[in-house]
Design a protein around this motif. Structure first.
Motif, mmCIF file in Angstrom:
data_model
loop_
_atom_site.group_PDB
_atom_site.id
_atom_site.type_symbol
_atom_site.label_atom_id
_atom_site.label_comp_id
_atom_site.label_asym_id
_atom_site.label_seq_id
_atom_site.Cartn_x
_atom_site.Cartn_y
_atom_site.Cartn_z
ATOM 1 N N LYS A 112 -12.066 -44.594 62.387
ATOM 2 C CA LYS A 112 -10.683 -45.063 62.281
ATOM 3 C C LYS A 112 -9.678 -43.920 62.552
ATOM 4 O O LYS A 112 -8.767 -44.094 63.360
ATOM 5 N N PRO A 113 -9.824 -42.747 61.920
ATOM 6 C CA PRO A 113 -8.884 -41.654 62.223
ATOM 7 C C PRO A 113 -8.929 -41.217 63.691
ATOM 8 O O PRO A 113 -7.894 -40.869 64.273
ATOM 9 N N GLU A 114 -10.106 -41.250 64.295
ATOM 10 C CA GLU A 114 -10.214 -40.898 65.716
ATOM 11 C C GLU A 114 -9.499 -41.929 66.582
ATOM 12 O O GLU A 114 -8.847 -41.578 67.577
ATOM 13 N N LEU A 115 -9.590 -43.203 66.214
ATOM 14 C CA LEU A 115 -8.880 -44.252 66.951
ATOM 15 C C LEU A 115 -7.369 -44.042 66.872
ATOM 16 O O LEU A 115 -6.674 -44.162 67.878
ATOM 17 N N VAL A 116 -6.874 -43.719 65.682
ATOM 18 C CA VAL A 116 -5.433 -43.483 65.514
ATOM 19 C C VAL A 116 -4.982 -42.370 66.450
ATOM 20 O O VAL A 116 -3.992 -42.515 67.180
#
Length: 140
Positions: A112-116
């Motif tokens: 999720k943080p990488e997607l953001v």
């Protein structure tokens, strides 16, 4: 200066409601704080409550509310990094959909943080491209 005159290009390419939200909040913030960065930050905070940045424009979020850690706590005394308009509080599924719309490579293996972060970068690229195109046509 009225909000309509200083409306950021990403909002000019966005729905009318996003534009009105920014303009009204900006004008009110100018009355309170004066023209400048604080009025612009306040206006963007209001937009981020209902919209998220997708590529070179803003789209309505599925739900209203803060979009990142900074928006949740807010205030000038607490300066946390923002997600640059990405709805970092959205579900991973939603972020995957946005990443797919932006054609982010490797999205299926991202956390999720990488997607953001990847969406932030894709948004920045598309915004830069749109601004260059606008300049070439003689726009602002």
């Amino acid at each position: 200066m009225p909000g309509r005159e200083v409306l950021p290009s990403t909002l000019r390419r966005s729905p009318e409601k996003a534009q009105r939200t920014w303009e009204k909040t900006h004008d009110s913030a100018v009355d309170t704080y004066g023209e400048g960065e604080r009025a612009h930050r306040t206006a963007f905070a209001a937009v981020k409550h209902e919209f998220e940045k997708v590529g070179d424009h803003w789209e309505p979020k599925g739900r209203k509310g803060p979009s990142d850690r900074q928006a949740q706590g807010g205030g000038p005394a607490r300066r946390a990094p923002t997600a640059s308009g990405v709805d970092a509080n959205a579900t991973k599924d939603h972020l995957m959909d946005v990443a797919k719309k932006l054609d982010v490579p490797g999205r299926s293996r991202m956390t999720k943080p990488e997607l953001v972060k990847a969406i932030e970068k894709a948004n920045a690229r598309q915004t830069t491209k749109a601004r260059e195109k606008s300049k070439a046509r003689g726009g602002r």
